[in-house]
Design an enzyme around this catalytic site. Sequence first.
Site, PDB file in Angstrom:
ATOM      1  N   ASP A  11       1.194  -1.539   0.367  1.00 14.72           N
ATOM      2  CA  ASP A  11      -0.055  -0.069  -0.488  1.00 14.72           C
ATOM      3  C   ASP A  11       0.763   1.075   0.103  1.00 14.72           C
ATOM      4  OD1 ASP A  11      -2.081   1.724   0.194  1.00 14.72           O
ATOM      5  OD2 ASP A  11      -3.072   1.032   2.338  1.00 14.72           O
ATOM      6  N   ASP A 105      -2.778   2.517  -6.319  1.00 20.41           N
ATOM      7  CA  ASP A 105      -2.067   2.752  -5.241  1.00 20.41           C
ATOM      8  C   ASP A 105      -1.244   1.173  -4.061  1.00 20.41           C
ATOM      9  OD1 ASP A 105      -4.082   3.046  -3.755  1.00 20.41           O
ATOM     10  OD2 ASP A 105      -3.935   4.238  -1.831  1.00 20.41           O
ATOM     11  N   GLU A 106      -2.366   0.654  -4.446  1.00 23.43           N
ATOM     12  CA  GLU A 106      -2.414  -0.605  -3.996  1.00 23.43           C
ATOM     13  C   GLU A 106      -2.435  -2.623  -5.130  1.00 23.43           C
ATOM     14  OE1 GLU A 106      -5.373  -2.102  -0.859  1.00 23.43           O
ATOM     15  OE2 GLU A 106      -6.311   0.168  -1.863  1.00 23.43           O
TER      16      GLU A 106
END
Length: 451
Positions: A11, A105-106
């Site tokens: 993350d 983003d993850e």
Amino acid sequence: MRGDPSVLHVDLDAFFAAVEQRDKPSLRGKPVVVGGVGVRGVVSTASYEARKYGVRSAMSTAEARSRCPHAAYLGPRFEVYRQSSQAVMAEMRGLSPLVEPLSLDEAFIDLAAAGLSGLTVDDVEAISRDLKAAIHKASGGLTASVGAGTSKLIAKIASDLDKPDGVVVVPAGTEAEFLAPMQVTVIPGVGPATAQRLSMAGVRTVADLQQLDEDELIRQVGSAHGSSLHRLAVAADDRPVVSDRETKSVSVEDTFETDIIDRALLAAIGDRMAHRVSERLQKAQLSGRTVTVKTRMHDFTTHTRSSTLAGPTDDARVIARVARRLLDDSEIGGGIRLLGVGVSSLADWIQDDLFTESEHSEAPLEVIELPERPRDQIGFYPGQDVAHPDHGRGWVWGSGRGRVTVRFETADTRPGPVRTFAVDDPALSKVVHGAPDEDDGPEKDQNEPNE
């Protein structure tokens, strides 16, 4: 269940804000808020410096400004975020061929797919730190938090425990003990309503949940949900890491500066949204059967109306026609502050004979031209990249009243000087990174990136 902690959840920390701080040296170490900058704006991401003042994602920008008036409030640069995300995902795929992106983003990573087995906690910690270093280098300085465990559930929860820039590995066999002291809301699917029902039964922590048998849970929250909670409470999660996640919907929505009560104007906006949804479906080679119109009223109540067709379509005329009918049936008293059009129940084929020839031969829908905003509203927004032949590259510090103020600096320079120009100065140009629309591509399951 796996015998080693071979599932990673990576993350990126405060991703949007971190990219802005990376590219704008004068903002490093200072509060930064990315999202809608207008009076109806919503926070997408807040830097950790801003979070100290209580600013959080999904908070209204107005409330964020009241909590942290000295922060830099910037509009998003989605193409730049995509480019950074692609660099990070490439590092993950270099570690394992099986990576499941959840958003920009993850992502989950399956180390077993890379041929790694019998991993100890020390092994996984070392792998995670090497990956974090590679991400930092490839992205120009971004940090990531990593959680690792025997399942996706454990890995995702673990990644949130030592942010920013942390690593948490949960040893195999300790999952239930790991979850026990946490609030029950840590379990996926336990939102405020479910948490309240569980609280009435004396369940507040995962340990409390672990004490209930499955029949009692089913009595409290229903059969499907109760069985799922019973398994997840003891970390019985065997969901595989999958590289291709099914796209569930494609949609476009917009929040207006002022509430709209003009049905003709709303219809025109809905038509344009339908055409944008159609373009995105065609780009992704998808079609869908269910058309949905979403409205958020002046008092923030949100309503959705849907209509399911006999077969899938990507035709803008069909989507617009159905959306208009749904909008006509919607109440707009007091005004609408947000409108959205979406298509779901997706397929990768089109049923050509779904509609009659006469319906396809109808005249195109009339398009009402919307009034254009002045250039200083749509041409320049805080955080936008610009260039000047004499001063070089920079970003918009602020604009209004016919002027635009720019700080000239880049990720590779020291904090730069500030200059103000007329908004129509021909020497000042916008820097185009690529497709700038935030809604480019299929909609991800979660609308906002995790923090």
